[in-house]
Design an enzyme around this catalytic site. Sequence first.
Site, PDB file in Angstrom:
ATOM      1  N   LYS A  95      -6.456  20.474  33.711  1.00 43.62           N
ATOM      2  CA  LYS A  95      -6.709  21.781  34.325  1.00 43.62           C
ATOM      3  C   LYS A  95      -7.314  21.678  35.723  1.00 43.62           C
ATOM      4  O   LYS A  95      -7.949  20.687  36.083  1.00 43.62           O
ATOM      5  CB  LYS A  95      -7.568  22.637  33.393  1.00 43.62           C
ATOM      6  CG  LYS A  95      -6.736  23.125  32.203  1.00 43.62           C
ATOM      7  CD  LYS A  95      -7.428  24.143  31.352  1.00 43.62           C
ATOM      8  CE  LYS A  95      -6.478  24.580  30.231  1.00 43.62           C
ATOM      9  NZ  LYS A  95      -7.151  25.495  29.282  1.00 43.62           N
ATOM     10  N   ARG A 130      -7.507  19.992  22.592  1.00 41.89           N
ATOM     11  CA  ARG A 130      -6.091  20.221  22.922  1.00 41.89           C
ATOM     12  C   ARG A 130      -5.756  19.398  24.169  1.00 41.89           C
ATOM     13  O   ARG A 130      -6.365  19.579  25.213  1.00 41.89           O
ATOM     14  CB  ARG A 130      -5.876  21.710  23.191  1.00 41.89           C
ATOM     15  CG  ARG A 130      -4.444  22.107  23.540  1.00 41.89           C
ATOM     16  CD  ARG A 130      -4.343  23.609  23.767  1.00 41.89           C
ATOM     17  NE  ARG A 130      -2.996  24.025  24.094  1.00 41.89           N
ATOM     18  CZ  ARG A 130      -2.485  24.009  25.327  1.00 41.89           C
ATOM     19  NH1 ARG A 130      -3.207  23.595  26.334  1.00 41.89           N
ATOM     20  NH2 ARG A 130      -1.249  24.408  25.528  1.00 41.89           N
TER      21      ARG A 130
HETATM   22  C1  YH5 Z   1      -6.524  26.376  25.996  1.00 42.91           C
HETATM   23  O1  YH5 Z   1      -7.427  25.990  26.743  1.00 42.91           O
HETATM   24  N1  YH5 Z   1      -4.552  26.313  27.606  1.00 42.91           N
HETATM   25  S1  YH5 Z   1      -2.038  26.632  28.594  1.00 42.91           S
HETATM   26  C2  YH5 Z   1      -2.805  24.660  34.003  1.00 42.91           C
HETATM   27  C3  YH5 Z   1      -2.791  23.310  34.287  1.00 42.91           C
HETATM   28  C4  YH5 Z   1      -2.837  22.393  33.254  1.00 42.91           C
HETATM   29  C5  YH5 Z   1      -2.881  22.825  31.953  1.00 42.91           C
HETATM   30  C6  YH5 Z   1      -2.000  21.810  35.918  1.00 42.91           C
HETATM   31  N2  YH5 Z   1      -3.071  27.073  26.155  1.00 42.91           N
HETATM   32  C7  YH5 Z   1      -5.179  26.531  26.419  1.00 42.91           C
HETATM   33  O2  YH5 Z   1      -2.978  23.882  29.364  1.00 42.91           O
HETATM   34  N3  YH5 Z   1      -4.539  27.302  24.234  1.00 42.91           N
HETATM   35  C8  YH5 Z   1      -3.288  26.670  27.411  1.00 42.91           C
HETATM   36  O3  YH5 Z   1      -2.754  22.938  35.581  1.00 42.91           O
HETATM   37  C9  YH5 Z   1      -4.243  26.981  25.512  1.00 42.91           C
HETATM   38  N4  YH5 Z   1      -6.780  26.697  24.706  1.00 42.91           N
HETATM   39  C10 YH5 Z   1      -5.825  27.147  23.843  1.00 42.91           C
HETATM   40  N5  YH5 Z   1      -6.161  27.439  22.595  1.00 42.91           N
HETATM   41  C11 YH5 Z   1      -2.867  26.124  30.075  1.00 42.91           C
HETATM   42  C12 YH5 Z   1      -2.911  24.656  30.279  1.00 42.91           C
HETATM   43  C13 YH5 Z   1      -2.880  24.185  31.687  1.00 42.91           C
HETATM   44  C14 YH5 Z   1      -2.829  25.086  32.713  1.00 42.91           C
END
Ligand code: YH5
Length: 260
Positions: A205, A239
Amino acid sequence: MGILNVTPDSFSDGGQFIDVPIAMARAQEMIRDGAEIIDVGGESTRPGAEEVSVAEEMRRVLPVIKRLRAETKAVISIDTQKVEVAQAALESGAQIVNDIAANREDDAMWQLVAKMGAGYVAMHMQGTPQTMQANPHYADVVAEVNEFFRERLTRMAAAGVSPEQIALDVGIGFGKKLEHNLQLLAGLRQFTQQGRPLLLGVSRKSFMKTLLGLEVDDRLSAALACTVDAVGQGTNIIRTHDVAETTRAIRMAEAIQQRR
Ligand code: YH5
């Protein structure tokens, strides 16, 4: 919890092809690496991402969920905001609904979770994926997220969902500035007071770029630091895209923790 994004392969004919064997190979690898839950998602939830129809989301995730159910022992979670997709996924073998829109107003999703006896991840988000990063604001982010959890557990109980079905997630990056993310990470132990499992998603993130200037491919070590700290505070589920490294970090942190 290993992240399995099921979106069309942009290198194939018109970008519409879902490569189920590749998704299965990725899932099998994450299971070998220590994942106990596979989080299957067919919709991008990044800020400003385009919306996907119910039919399209089902076309992406259902074949993968059915094969995961038939060919693996992993617990399957469906990462969706749509009740219709959640229902079809649960009927196809998923056991958990991972709902980033747990701040919803209507209770159809919770009626479904109650009826199916499914697990449910209640994630905090301020706003919607389209607007959440415009100007996040909190007087006390830890207190407000804890109040959100309390209120959701009550509202979900009214819809027939037992607390035993629910895990809680502070929703790192969902309507939060860097300072809010850090305060939530520092305060994770306080959320364990709710008596429910805590899930955390920090993998790749962008707050790690804001704090440390790291591009997406260089964020693993920072994510593992968050993971070890979170496990020390009692977090139960991580996760992640990087299951092998995360499993090792958790096992090491737990071995130390057990001796305190
Ligand atoms: C979460 O925290 N996050 S989707 C932007 C990024 C990298 C990753 C490169 N679904 C969560 O993973 N479900 C997502 O920048 C989730 N908890 C739960 N329960 C976002 C993500 C991400 C976004």
